[in-house]
Scaffold this motif. Structure first.
Motif, mmCIF file in Angstrom:
data_model
loop_
_atom_site.group_PDB
_atom_site.id
_atom_site.type_symbol
_atom_site.label_atom_id
_atom_site.label_comp_id
_atom_site.label_asym_id
_atom_site.label_seq_id
_atom_site.Cartn_x
_atom_site.Cartn_y
_atom_site.Cartn_z
ATOM 1 N N ASN A 218 0.824 -1.209 0.000
ATOM 2 C CA ASN A 218 0.000 0.000 0.000
ATOM 3 C C ASN A 218 0.856 1.256 0.000
ATOM 4 O O ASN A 218 0.536 2.247 -0.670
ATOM 5 N N PHE A 219 1.960 1.210 0.743
ATOM 6 C CA PHE A 219 2.885 2.340 0.769
ATOM 7 C C PHE A 219 3.516 2.527 -0.611
ATOM 8 O O PHE A 219 3.610 3.644 -1.118
ATOM 9 N N GLN A 221 2.279 1.653 -3.480
ATOM 10 C CA GLN A 221 1.263 2.132 -4.417
ATOM 11 C C GLN A 221 1.045 3.631 -4.252
ATOM 12 O O GLN A 221 0.923 4.363 -5.242
ATOM 13 N N TYR A 222 1.010 4.091 -3.018
ATOM 14 C CA TYR A 222 0.855 5.526 -2.753
ATOM 15 C C TYR A 222 2.006 6.315 -3.380
ATOM 16 O O TYR A 222 1.797 7.365 -4.013
ATOM 17 N N LEU A 223 3.228 5.805 -3.228
ATOM 18 C CA LEU A 223 4.395 6.507 -3.755
ATOM 19 C C LEU A 223 4.430 6.527 -5.284
ATOM 20 O O LEU A 223 4.998 7.441 -5.885
ATOM 21 N N TYR A 225 2.071 7.193 -7.213
ATOM 22 C CA TYR A 225 1.354 8.380 -7.701
ATOM 23 C C TYR A 225 2.271 9.592 -7.711
ATOM 24 O O TYR A 225 2.119 10.491 -8.547
ATOM 25 N N SER A 241 6.573 10.006 7.858
ATOM 26 C CA SER A 241 5.196 10.490 7.823
ATOM 27 C C SER A 241 4.982 11.787 8.585
ATOM 28 O O SER A 241 3.912 12.394 8.493
ATOM 29 N N ASN A 258 7.746 0.754 5.745
ATOM 30 C CA ASN A 258 7.403 1.996 5.072
ATOM 31 C C ASN A 258 8.607 2.920 4.929
ATOM 32 O O ASN A 258 8.479 4.139 4.959
#
Length: 321
Positions: A218-219, A221-223, A225, A241, A258
């Motif tokens: 998930n981390f 995938q966020y990066l 973007y 964070s 992360n």
């Protein structure tokens, strides 16, 4: 940070004890007491104003000091602009379009020289003090900075490329790199904690988010973007964070897989540094004390003292150029 004062007392006590048994005789925290008693307070005021205006500047000043010390020692060489005789370290891979804060250093130098009446404070010492004051301004610990460094009259892009730890390094490469600078595994883990503040370019973590398996999906995938597979190399992502606060989240993020950089996550990847990362993920007292101690230790890497080097009039160029 309600108990920040308590941690500060512990830090001072620990660092004082460490200095008593280490070879810091060439440097002294009282070096400018007579030549310029207002030097440290002047540096602090400029740093605090810069960090208040833009909190990312705190991380930039800390990184400048770190990258300076890891080339040919803490000698201010990273501040020199390119010239016919200077192969500027600003153009090294780890620094180009990444390391910032040079204008703030210029402002500090001008203010300090005005306060002192003459250039008596080296640019190398300005970096060391500004790094400490930046950490404090973002909620971190304080420590006594050892002073008396002089400024290099040379720089080396080649040495910077060879000596500044790369974001793609493995744990063994990181350990070897730090060992080559007289720093041990604890220094490696605790100084990496400086990544609790600041940002990194997409180009430095792209391979990690697309090709590594030791990262939370998930981390990653966020990066993606922020950092597309093609292009976007200068896009920025926070190193942890809470990038505006000097806290424990860098280590907590590593435990959760992360870590932004490959080299960050290598510190918690089944290796010899895992236990230290775990400890620092919850033990603020230990992190603050050890970070302060390691910063003093790093700041003593091959300083120029006595009649070595010079006290630059401008941090960007050697004297008489």
């Amino acid at each position: 940070m309600a108990s920040h004062g308590y941690f500060s007392v512990l830090v001072h006590a620990f660092v004082f004890a460490s200095l008593a048994t280490s070879a810091f005789s060439q440097l002294s925290p009282n070096y400018y007491d007579y030549a310029c008693p207002n030097a440290l307070s002047t540096i602090k005021s400029v740093v605090e104003a810069a960090v208040q205006k833009e909190y990312r500047m705190g991380a930039s000043l800390l990184r400048l000091h770190f990258h300076d010390c890891f080339v040919n020692g803490c000698d201010g060489s990273i501040l020199l602009d390119p010239s016919p005789t200077i192969d500027s370290e600003k153009n090294a891979f780890a620094n180009f379009q990444s390391v910032r804060g040079f204008e703030v250093v210029d402002d500090i130098k001008q203010a300090v020289d005005e306060a002192c009446g003459t250039p008596v404070v080296s640019c190398a010492d300005i970096l060391a003090v500004a790094a400490r004051d930046s950490v404090v301004a973002l909620g971190g610990p304080t420590w006594e900075v050892q002073l008396g460094r002089r400024d290099s009259t040379t720089a080396s892009k080649e040495a910077a490329d060879a000596n500044i730890p790369a974001p793609f390094f493995s744990l063994s490469q990181l350990i070897t790199n730090f060992k080559n600078h007289g720093l041990d595994e604890k220094d490696l883990v605790v100084l990496s904690g400086g990544h609790t503040i600041g940002y990194a370019r997409c180009v430095t973590f792209k391979d990690h988010i697309y090709n590594d398996s030791n990262i939370d999906p998930n981390f990653a995938q966020y990066l993606k973007y922020i950092c597309p597979r093609n292009g976007g190399d200068l896009n920025l992502a926070p190193l942890d964070s809470t990038a505006a606060n000097f806290d424990l989240n860098y280590y907590s993020n590593l435990v959760q897989k992360n870590g932004l950089l490959h080299s960050d996550q290598e510190l918690f990847n089944g290796g010899s540094t895992d236990e230290l990362v775990k400890q620092y993920s919850y033990d603020t007292e230990a992190f603050y004390v050890e970070f302060a101690n390691s910063m003093v230790k790093m700041g003593n890497i091959q300083p120029l003292t006595g009649d070595q080097g010079e006290i630059r009039v401008s941090c960007r160029k050697v004297n008489n150029y």
